[in-house]
Design an enzyme around this catalytic site. Sequence first.
Site, PDB file in Angstrom:
ATOM      1  N   ASP A 170      45.690   7.208 -37.331  1.00  0.00           N
ATOM      2  CA  ASP A 170      45.394   8.474 -36.654  1.00  0.00           C
ATOM      3  C   ASP A 170      46.021   8.706 -35.277  1.00  0.00           C
ATOM      4  OD1 ASP A 170      43.752   8.128 -38.791  1.00  0.00           O
ATOM      5  OD2 ASP A 170      41.935   8.779 -37.785  1.00  0.00           O
ATOM      6  N   GLU A 412      35.825  -2.835 -38.221  1.00  0.00           N
ATOM      7  CA  GLU A 412      36.981  -2.003 -38.580  1.00  0.00           C
ATOM      8  C   GLU A 412      38.261  -2.559 -37.932  1.00  0.00           C
ATOM      9  OE1 GLU A 412      36.150   1.909 -37.213  1.00  0.00           O
ATOM     10  OE2 GLU A 412      37.721   2.876 -38.421  1.00  0.00           O
TER      11      GLU A 412
END
Length: 445
Positions: A170, A412
């Site tokens: 992202d 993550e």
Amino acid sequence: MSIKDDLIFKDASKVLKTNDLGSYTQPADRLYPHQWLWDSCFIAIGLRHIDIERAQTELTSLLRGQWHNGMMPDMIFRDELQYRATRDQWRSWLNPYAPDHAFTSGITQPPMLAEAVYRVGKLMTLPERRLWFKKMLPTIINFHQWLYNDRDPHKEGLVLQIHPWETGMDNSPTWMSELHGHLMPFWIRGLEKLKVDGLIKLVRTDTKTIPVNQRTAIYDSLAMYDTQLRLRRKAYDINKILDHSLFSIEDLAYNCIFIRANSLLIDIAATCGVKLDSELIKRMHKTAKALEELWDPLTNQYYSRDFVTHRLIKTPSLAGLLPLYAGTISKERAASLVEQINNEHSYNTPYPLPTVPISSDWYKPDNYWQGPTWLNSNWLVANGLNRYGYKKEANNIIDRSIKLVRKSGYNEYFDTYSAKPLGAANFSWTAAMAIDFIYQASRQK
Ligand code: 9WN
């Protein structure tokens, strides 16, 4: 000791079980409740060691989201009432090709599907594998064909992306530097001047569970949201989008994954005895050749480039290592990428690989795709290194990734120096990659 007795196998399996929603796995509870395209691919690569049928289901469940023109969306939304706001924000139904029985986003993600299908098939007997490949082949062909039709309109070889989320990385420096340099809308610049961060934080949902410094910066997030609204206004129609020259970048990471996926597609089709269209094969070769246009001889690196002007976007990031994964670059160029992996001022940290080289001005230890170590990108680079014969470097990444999760669990992403866990806890692809890594490590011995 059998691999199944390893604590990583047990704990990572638990993470995947907790996030299992039946036919697919959510990336993380609450923060990521839907099905994501490349997540399901990485998840299937790990899941195949636990339950091969469930791994197949993980991938076949992606089929319901495929658009009639072949596009595979990055997100397929959950149906329950509390998720309606997200699907209404996307309104995929504005586009005539959107699927009839699923609500999806209007953009795609890296084409990891061929790799996942191939890896799952590798654990089957040949007759089973043929059946499996035959089932998935049309979906992969249509997806790759769509990428050529819609995303390589001038038939130059490389495919373009229209939103940072399409790269799966992202807020990577490549895309954020372009956002800052050219595309920050005036209303966001206005908000930035007014310094209303506190107010925006109140309505932002992702930072309710994750500290704000670990996520995409506030104004970058707003700019991404604005880009999404602009795409929606064009009903996700690529002709209209390109007419208005919205954000379009030929992303290096995306194209490397596409090149690898193309070569696996050829393999999968051959196993099924299916002959691919010769025009499609020609375009695949052109893509591999066009990757070399992204090489910069001054800095000895590959970069992404602007689709319209063909200007290289020279902000270094881990994407620069993915030509190893593509597998089509020369041995000399591969060697210069390996030098960076071994260099203590670039990527060689205690828990490699940082997503941005540590010497870069963009490097931030806690921030999402701007520094921390992720296990899926480690998997891609280790895979490429192995295929170029750099076993020592590949094993080092695999071993240190294993050490990382043993120390810090299945978050993550992680601090590349201290292994501090960052982002969402119990993240599915971290668990899946850890399982695949322990199998790879057992083969090193
Ligand atoms: C937007 C699901 C996804 C991953 C991406 C990762 C993150 C979403 C977000 O989570 O992106 O798609 O909300 O930031 O960057 O790679 O697929 O795990």
